[in-house]
Every structure is written in structure tokens, then in C-alpha cells.
Design a protein around this motif. Structure first.
Motif, PDB file in Angstrom:
ATOM      1  N   PHE A  43       9.911   6.100 -13.375  1.00  0.00           N
ATOM      2  CA  PHE A  43      10.723   7.273 -13.652  1.00  0.00           C
ATOM      3  C   PHE A  43       9.961   8.546 -13.996  1.00  0.00           C
ATOM      4  N   PHE A  44       8.735   8.432 -14.504  1.00  0.00           N
ATOM      5  CA  PHE A  44       8.093   9.598 -15.097  1.00  0.00           C
ATOM      6  C   PHE A  44       7.056  10.253 -14.184  1.00  0.00           C
ATOM      7  N   ALA A  45       7.000  11.581 -14.274  1.00  0.00           N
ATOM      8  CA  ALA A  45       6.048  12.354 -13.474  1.00  0.00           C
ATOM      9  C   ALA A  45       4.620  12.098 -13.939  1.00  0.00           C
ATOM     10  N   ARG A  46       3.687  12.251 -13.011  1.00  0.00           N
ATOM     11  CA  ARG A  46       2.257  12.214 -13.304  1.00  0.00           C
ATOM     12  C   ARG A  46       1.546  12.931 -12.161  1.00  0.00           C
ATOM     13  N   PRO A  47       0.351  13.428 -12.390  1.00  0.00           N
ATOM     14  CA  PRO A  47      -0.329  14.194 -11.337  1.00  0.00           C
ATOM     15  C   PRO A  47      -0.578  13.396 -10.062  1.00  0.00           C
ATOM     16  N   SER A  48      -0.655  12.077 -10.161  1.00  0.00           N
ATOM     17  CA  SER A  48      -0.935  11.254  -8.979  1.00  0.00           C
ATOM     18  C   SER A  48       0.307  10.983  -8.138  1.00  0.00           C
ATOM     19  N   LYS A  49       1.469  11.433  -8.602  1.00  0.00           N
ATOM     20  CA  LYS A  49       2.731  11.120  -7.914  1.00  0.00           C
ATOM     21  C   LYS A  49       3.228  12.353  -7.163  1.00  0.00           C
ATOM     22  N   ARG A  50       3.616  12.153  -5.899  1.00  0.00           N
ATOM     23  CA  ARG A  50       4.187  13.286  -5.179  1.00  0.00           C
ATOM     24  C   ARG A  50       5.550  13.618  -5.762  1.00  0.00           C
ATOM     25  N   GLY A  51       5.977  14.863  -5.571  1.00  0.00           N
ATOM     26  CA  GLY A  51       7.217  15.326  -6.185  1.00  0.00           C
ATOM     27  C   GLY A  51       8.452  14.701  -5.562  1.00  0.00           C
ATOM     28  N   GLY A  52       9.573  14.894  -6.249  1.00  0.00           N
ATOM     29  CA  GLY A  52      10.844  14.417  -5.729  1.00  0.00           C
ATOM     30  C   GLY A  52      11.234  13.067  -6.282  1.00  0.00           C
ATOM     31  N   ALA A  53      12.226  12.473  -5.649  1.00  0.00           N
ATOM     32  CA  ALA A  53      12.728  11.157  -6.033  1.00  0.00           C
ATOM     33  C   ALA A  53      13.044  10.392  -4.756  1.00  0.00           C
ATOM     34  N   TRP A  54      12.772   9.097  -4.769  1.00  0.00           N
ATOM     35  CA  TRP A  54      13.001   8.325  -3.554  1.00  0.00           C
ATOM     36  C   TRP A  54      13.111   6.842  -3.878  1.00  0.00           C
ATOM     37  N   MET A  55      13.518   6.087  -2.865  1.00  0.00           N
ATOM     38  CA  MET A  55      13.590   4.629  -2.954  1.00  0.00           C
ATOM     39  C   MET A  55      12.607   4.024  -1.957  1.00  0.00           C
ATOM     40  N   ASN A  56      11.905   2.989  -2.377  1.00  0.00           N
ATOM     41  CA  ASN A  56      10.995   2.241  -1.515  1.00  0.00           C
ATOM     42  C   ASN A  56      11.418   0.781  -1.462  1.00  0.00           C
ATOM     43  N   PHE A 110       0.825  -1.217   0.000  1.00  0.00           N
ATOM     44  CA  PHE A 110       0.000   0.000   0.000  1.00  0.00           C
ATOM     45  C   PHE A 110       0.853   1.258   0.000  1.00  0.00           C
ATOM     46  N   PHE A 111       1.845   1.336   0.872  1.00  0.00           N
ATOM     47  CA  PHE A 111       2.591   2.583   0.982  1.00  0.00           C
ATOM     48  C   PHE A 111       3.562   2.782  -0.173  1.00  0.00           C
ATOM     49  N   ASN A 112       3.801   1.725  -0.945  1.00  0.00           N
ATOM     50  CA  ASN A 112       4.520   1.924  -2.198  1.00  0.00           C
ATOM     51  C   ASN A 112       3.606   2.535  -3.257  1.00  0.00           C
ATOM     52  N   LEU A 113       2.320   2.280  -3.156  1.00  0.00           N
ATOM     53  CA  LEU A 113       1.366   2.851  -4.112  1.00  0.00           C
ATOM     54  C   LEU A 113       0.967   4.280  -3.752  1.00  0.00           C
ATOM     55  N   GLU A 114       0.838   4.541  -2.457  1.00  0.00           N
ATOM     56  CA  GLU A 114       0.237   5.797  -2.017  1.00  0.00           C
ATOM     57  C   GLU A 114       1.084   7.010  -2.397  1.00  0.00           C
ATOM     58  N   GLY A 115       2.416   6.868  -2.410  1.00  0.00           N
ATOM     59  CA  GLY A 115       3.272   7.990  -2.777  1.00  0.00           C
ATOM     60  C   GLY A 115       3.365   8.220  -4.276  1.00  0.00           C
ATOM     61  N   PRO A 116       3.676   7.190  -5.059  1.00  0.00           N
ATOM     62  CA  PRO A 116       3.869   7.405  -6.493  1.00  0.00           C
ATOM     63  C   PRO A 116       2.608   7.324  -7.334  1.00  0.00           C
ATOM     64  N   ASP A 117       1.500   6.860  -6.779  1.00  0.00           N
ATOM     65  CA  ASP A 117       0.294   6.736  -7.613  1.00  0.00           C
ATOM     66  C   ASP A 117      -0.951   6.886  -6.744  1.00  0.00           C
ATOM     67  N   SER A 118      -1.096   8.071  -6.165  1.00  0.00           N
ATOM     68  CA  SER A 118      -2.219   8.320  -5.268  1.00  0.00           C
ATOM     69  C   SER A 118      -3.500   8.570  -6.059  1.00  0.00           C
ATOM     70  N   ASN A 119      -4.601   8.430  -5.369  1.00  0.00           N
ATOM     71  CA  ASN A 119      -5.910   8.809  -5.893  1.00  0.00           C
ATOM     72  C   ASN A 119      -6.783   9.122  -4.682  1.00  0.00           C
ATOM     73  N   PRO A 120      -7.977   9.668  -4.855  1.00  0.00           N
ATOM     74  CA  PRO A 120      -8.779  10.043  -3.682  1.00  0.00           C
ATOM     75  C   PRO A 120      -9.043   8.889  -2.727  1.00  0.00           C
ATOM     76  N   GLN A 121      -9.299   7.690  -3.260  1.00  0.00           N
ATOM     77  CA  GLN A 121      -9.567   6.566  -2.366  1.00  0.00           C
ATOM     78  C   GLN A 121      -8.309   6.191  -1.584  1.00  0.00           C
ATOM     79  N   ARG A 122      -7.169   6.150  -2.257  1.00  0.00           N
ATOM     80  CA  ARG A 122      -5.927   5.820  -1.553  1.00  0.00           C
ATOM     81  C   ARG A 122      -5.565   6.887  -0.533  1.00  0.00           C
ATOM     82  N   ALA A 123      -5.842   8.150  -0.857  1.00  0.00           N
ATOM     83  CA  ALA A 123      -5.574   9.217   0.104  1.00  0.00           C
ATOM     84  C   ALA A 123      -6.420   9.032   1.358  1.00  0.00           C
TER      85      ALA A 123
END
Length: 680
Positions: free
Chosen positions: A411-424, A78-91
Motif C-alpha cells: 500500500f505505501f509509496a517508496r522511491p523504488s515504486k512507480r506511481g499509481g495503483a494497480w493489480m498484478n 520478476f515483473f511483480n517486483l520490477e514495478g513496485p520495488d525497482s532498483n538499478p539491477q532490476r531495471a
């Protein structure tokens, strides 16, 4: 263990290395999975706490370490999804889980019978024949429950539960507000001429972003997480630069639903009260007690000393930029002027290097090739394996022919992804559990148009190497216990391996592999490579001041006592920077308080200094590698065996000193930052 559950989040995976079957998981599965996993974990803990046999390492500490596997699996997904590919339900799920997981952790930490058993094993740790990692794990477990409130009376524990739950909700909400405001603050231009200076690909991406946001016309310049924006360093029109810069620097502090300032004050207050309840003067003292730095005053002194030298260097740097800059000179012009300054004289402009940094070549022939040369790692792409988003790619990792784990690249930005770069980590390595690592690198590169190539700026190039350094740390982990695995080290050590990996980006043996023109295939000219190396021989004073100012802000907020919390965020921010000599009208902090996600939405509170603290070790290690011959398998083996593979099973700073043969010194860092002799 519920890994045979019919819930797809918890179901055992028959994919390689236990990769979750993301295609089978829906958002509706998460909360039911947590219902199962949390109940199962509590049952396991209750069994440990009620064990009638005398407490031992095996039946208490190790049993706790091995409990909660279903919960760990759910968290890893879940927490790998919530940062890079959020949506209202996941939020919304994240908000719910922030409180539930905190309450769950409190329930375990404040189980008096369990604490008595942990205390018993801890008291006998020196005489019970434990190995070094076992003794360290025992000490870590004991400190963790005490710091969570296990030794408090009933009233104290009730207060801890209330404050911890509220903090969990606030920090989760902070990150979500920042993501929303970063998206909402993107700057729409109606004339493409206003984007002069951006590449054709960047302009196309801006048009696509505008269309995706529902604009029939125009070009939308999206914002990156830090204050400084890559687009501001390129836009030739001063008005365009100012629009983007002001949108960035004013995020989350302009009123409305996305404003975070009241949240910041509440977070700071609750953290200060919690620290005082646990016997610490401030939250900074509470945090740094578990880091490699000795205390918060030592950190403050380091930042102050470096800050004085950095500001002296910055004043000289800014004076030179003003002399060369045509027109008025404001904070929105500094990074643009710095970029222009790198192209002066007879040397080629370093901006040209971007044409030789195509993502695929950088990955395969640069990042992965260096990891193979140093550590024997081989990455083989597995298009048959699916990540959590269509853009995610999966590689199988082997070492000298033996399977290690999986690496996922997003690697690529999208509106559902929080900014920055990180490792999970989706899965952590553990010999006891028989698990192999599944590591994810996330970044926010501009996705190219179909048929086009993704070209990296120099900063993006370094970020790709940096994040893969974190991945290497996780992939090479070779420990018994999962809580000591890979990057599970003190916060002010965790950046060290990733910073070391940056050194290979321009190493002659590495750059020769990837630096080819994206359309002609011609290698980068020697003169261009020399210019790039010369421009990066030391950090710009601007970059150093940006970073130190953010680190100083973090520490200033968290060295406040409960009665010292101000009422005006921006006024405190200005005062705090002035007090440490890092206030500059032209160089704002890398992150201002209202959008400082590392500190108020992530795990870096009182620890943003860790980048510069780790860089002391990094600069020394770079010299160690170069003195030994550079990109050599034997050196990589020694570094992996002594440091990377150990995780937190040994004191990491002591392990590093053993590799060097002495403690690290600060001189190589000062030289790298261009601060030797500055201000003397």
C-alpha cells in the motif's frame, strides 16, 4: 517443467498456494532462471510443432496453452517486483528481458510448422466438437500468431522482429525514465509555512521524504503519477501550489536524460509501421480490433460527443469557481478551488471525511466486509507468510469455507515504486493446470509515522475499492485455461469489475462498518456522510475533461499513419486537444504525452478510452444492484457466476448482457457524469 529446478525462481514452492519464497530469491537468480525457462519453453513448442500426428485441439492448442509454465512462474515473480520495488539491477534486467521475451514470442509465433497446425485446428473449429471456451481459445490463439506476423513473408517477419524488439526496449525505458524523473521532480520546501493546508501526517511524511533523499533540512513533496496532485488541492499558498503543479505538468519534457519526447515519436512511428505491415490502417485500428469496441472511429465519436458535453459543463463549473475564488485563478488553483467549493454552505466539508477513513478499518471493515457480504469471500491475514518487501502483507482468501488463493497488499509509496495503483497476478487460476490465484494490489499511499494511522482521502478510498475489484475478478475466476483467467479479458472490459466495486465505498451497509473516527472511534456523522454522497453524486466536470483529454490524446497519437508522425510532441498535443474541443488552459489532460505511462510504458496504447467504455457497463450494473436490493449475496452470486468467474472463456459483453437481460445503455453513465442535457 522446471519447477523442481535448484534455481530459487523456478523451484517448486511448498508455501500455501505456491507462494514464491521471496526470501530465497536474489536478483542474480533471474537471468539464469530465464535461460532455463526460455529454453524449456522452446523445446516444448518444437515438440508440438513437429508432432507427426494430425493437429487437434488437445495436441496443439491445449498443449501450447499448458506449455511454458516455468517461464510463467519467472514472469509472475520478476515483473511483480520490477514495478513496485525497482532498483538499478532490476531495471537493467527488465531492459534485457524486454528484448529477449519479445524475440522469444516472435520465434514461437513465426514457427511455420506450428502455424500450420494452429491453422488446421482453427479451420475445423466449428465441426470438431469443441466446447465454447475451447473454440474461443482456438480463435484467440490463431489471431494472436497472425497479429504477431505468422502469415507474413520472410522479409515481413524480419521487419516485425526488428520493430517489436525495439518497441519492447523503448516502452521499458519510458517507464524507467518516468520513475526517475518523478523522483527527481519532487519539490523541496525550506519553510514549513509553505505547506499550510497539508495534514500533520503529510507534513511529517514530507520531512521524512526529504531526509531519505539526503536533505538535512526541508520538506519534500513527492509527485503522484497523474497531472493533478493531491497536495495541490490542499496547499493554501498559491506559490506552493504552482511549484508542485508545474513540477508535475513538466515531467519528462524539460530536456536531459529523463526527457521522453524523442522516445514517444519513435514509439508512435514504429507502432504505425507495424500496424500497416499487418494490414491495419493505424495502430489504433490494430489494437481496437481485439477489444469490445467495434472500431477506432466509434471510440473517437464517443470521446468527441462526451467531450463537447463535458467542456460545456466545465465552463460553467470554472465560472462558478472563479466567482468564489479570491485572487488570480490559474491551472494550479482549480483543484484547490474545487476542494474549497465542496465545503461551502451549511454542510460540513467533505475533507473531514478523511478523519473517518483509516486504512486498516477501510480494508477489514469496508473492502473485505463488502466482498464477504456479496461473494462469501473471507480474508485471513497470514503474518507467517512473507511478501516481496517488508511493507507487503499477505492474506489467505477462502469462499464459504473453501480455500481460494492469496491476496497481497502493497500500500505505501517508496522511491523504488512507480506511481499509481494497480493489480498484478503472481499466479493465475486454471483448472487444467490446478493453479489457484495469487493476486497483488499495489498503491502509493503516504506511509504514516510509527504509531500513527494512515488516513485516506476520498480519492484514495475509491482507489482501494477499485483495485480490490480487480483482485475479486482474479480471485473468483473459475476457468479451465490460464489465458482466459480472471482479468485476461479485452482491455476495454477489464476496468468494468473494478469500477463496479467502487459503488460499495459509500453504500450505507458498508460505510457504517469502517467510517469511524481514527482517534475517538465515533461513527461518521450522518450530515457528513450526506455531504460526501452529495459531492460525489456526479463526477466534477474538471475530472471528466481531464480524463477525456488524456483518452483523446492517446487515440490521436495512435490514429496517425507512418507518414503522419510529427516532430514536435507538445505542438501535436496542443493541436490534437484543440481538434476535439478539449483544449483548456485551466484543465490539462490527466496525463500529458511525456509522462503518459499507461500508453507509452504500459499496455493501454489506443485503449485509455477503456475506462469510460467500461463505465457504461459499470453504471448499468450499479443500477442493477440497487434495483435488486444492493448488498445482497444472491446478487453477488449472480454477478460472479455470470461475469466474474468466466474471465474470457466467453464473450464478456455478451455475458454481461445476459445478466442484465439486455444490452447496456449509455444513459446511466451520462447521469453519473452530470452530462444529461448539458450543451443541448
Amino acid at each position: 517443467m522446471a519447477l523442481d529446478s535448484t534455481n530459487p525462481v523456478l523451484a517448486a514452492s511448498d508455501l500455501p498456494y505456491g507462494l514464491p519464497d521471496f526470501a530465497a530469491i536474489s536478483d542474480d537468480d533471474f537471468l539464469p532462471a530465464y535461460d532455463i525457462a526460455l529454453a524449456e519453453h522452446l523445446a516444448e513448442v518444437d515438440a508440438i510443432a513437429s508432432n507427426s500426428e494430425p493437429a487437434t485441439f488437445a495436441n496443439t492448442i491445449e498443449a501450447l496453452e499448458n506449455s511454458g509454465r516455468a517461464l510463467a512462474r519467472a514472469n509472475g515473480i520478476f515483473f511483480n517486483l520490477e514495478g513496485p520495488d525497482s532498483n538499478p539491477q532490476r531495471a537493467q534486467i527488465a531492459q534485457t528481458l524486454a528484448v529477449r521475451l519479445t524475440e522469444h514470442s516472435n520465434t514461437i509465433a513465426m514457427n511455420s510448422a506450428l502455424f500450420a497446425r494452429i491453422d488446421e485446428v482453427h479451420a475445423a473449429r466449428e465441426t470438431s466438437g469443441l466446447t465454447g471456451p475451447q473454440r474461443r481459445l482456438t480463435e484467440q490463439r490463431y489471431r494472436a500468431v497472425v497479429r504477431a506476423g505468422a502469415a507474413l513473408d520472410d522479409d515481413g517477419q524480419a521487419q516485425m522482429r526488428e520493430w517489436s524488439s525495439r518497441l519492447a526496449a523503448l516502452t521499458t525505458d519510458f517507464g524507467q525514465r518516468l520513475l526517475d524523473d518523478t523522483n527527481a521532480s519532487a519539490v523541496l520546501f525550506d519553510d514549513v509555512a509553505d505547506l499550510d493546508g497539508l495534514s500533520t501526517g503529510e507534513i511529517a511524511a514530507a520531512r521524512r521524504a526529504a531526509a531519505d533523499a539526503g536533505h538535512d533540512d526541508g520538506w519534500l513533496v513527492t509527485l503522484e503519477l497523474p497531472t493533478s496532485q493531491g497536495s495541490v488541492a490542499k496547499l493554501t499558498a498559491p506559490k506552493s501550489r504552482r511549484r508542485v503543479f508545474e513540477a508535475s505538468v513538466n515531467r519528462c519534457s524539460h530536456g536531459g536524460d529523463h526527457d521522453t519526447r524523442a522516445m514517444v515519436l519513435e514509439i508512435v512511428d514504429l507502432r504505425a509501421r507495424r500496424a500497416r505491415l499487418l494490414g491495419y490502417a493505424t495502430h489504433a485500428d490494430f489494437v481496437i480490433a481485439e477489444e469490445t469496441a467495434p472500431d477506432s472511429q466509434t471510440v473517437a465519436d464517443l470521446l468527441s460527443n462526451l467531450g463537447a458535453a463535458a467542456m460545456a459543463a466545465a465552463e460553467s463549473e470554472l465560472a462558478g469557481l472563479r466567482r468564489r475564488f479570491d485572487g488570480s485563478f490559474g491551472p494550479a488553483d482549480v483543484t484547490f478551488a474545487l476542494a474549497q467549493n465542496t465545503g461551502t454552505g451549511d454542510a460540513p466539508s467533505v475533507d473531514e471525511f478523511e478523519q473517518y477513513c483509516e486504512l486498516e478499518a477501510v480494508l477489514v471493515d469496508g473492502v473485505f466486509a463488502a466482498a464477504h457480504a456479496l461473494y462469501g469471500l473471507t480474508l485471513t491475514e497470514r503474518p507467517d507468510l512473507r511478501g516481496y518487501h517488508p511493507d507487503v502483507r499477505v492474506w489467505e482468501v477462502s469462499r464459504d469455507g473453501d480455500g481460494v488463493g492469496l491476496f497481497l497488499g502493497d500500500f505505501f509509496a517508496r522511491p523504488s515504486k512507480r506511481g499509481g495503483a494497480w493489480m498484478n497476478n503472481i499466479v493465475d487460476q486454471s483448472r487444467t493446470l490446478g493453479t489457484s490465484p495469487i493476486i497483488v494490489n499495489v498503491s502509493n499511499l503516504t506511509k504514516p509515522e510509527t504509531g500513527e494511522k494512515c488516513l485516506l482521502t476520498f480519492d484514495q478510498l475509491i482507489t482501494v475499492f477499485h483495485e480490490f475489484g480487480h483482485a475479486i475478478h482474479g480471485l473468483l475466476s473459475d476457468v479451465d485455461y490460464v489465458s482466459q483467467s480472471g482479468t485476461s479479458v479485452p482491455r476495454d472490459f477489464v476496468e468494468f469489475p473494478s469500477q463496479v466495486n467502487e459503488m460499495w465505498a459509500l453504500h450505507p451497509d458498508v460505510v457504517a462498518g469502517y467510517a469511524r473516527h481514527h482517534s475517538t472511534g465515533e461513527p461518521a456523522p450522518a450530515a457528513l456522510l450526506d455531504a460526501v454522497r452529495a459531492s460525489t453524486a456526479t463526477e466534477t466536470a474538471h475530472s471528466t475533461v481531464e480524463y477525456l483529454a488524456a483518452a483523446a490524446l492517446d487515440l490521436a497519437w495512435h490514429r496517425l499513419g507512418p507518414d503522419d508522425v510529427p516532430t514536435d510532441v507538445l505542438a501535436f498535443e496542443a493541436r490534437a486537444l484543440a481538434e476535439v474541443g478539449l483544449a483548456s488552459d485551466l484543465i490539462p489532460p490527466r496525463y500529458r504525452t511525456a509522462y503518459f505511462n499507461h500508453v507509452f510504458g504500459g499496455g493501454y496504447s489506443s485503449a485509455y478510452y477503456s475506462y469510460i467504455w467500461s463505465e457504461v457497463l459499470d453504471a448499468e450494473t450499479e443500477q442493477w444492484f440497487l434495483a435488486g436490493g444492493g448488498l445482497q449475496r444472491e446478487l453477488g452470486r449472480r454477478f460472479a457466476d455470470a461475469v466474474l468467474s468466466k474471465g474470457d472463456s466467453e464473450d464478456p459483453v455478451r455475458a454481461h448482457a445476459s445478466m442484465l437481460g439486455r444490452a447496456a445503455q449509455i444513459t446511466p453513465l451520462l447521469a453519473r457524469r452530470g452530462l444529461v442535457g448539458v450543451g443541448e
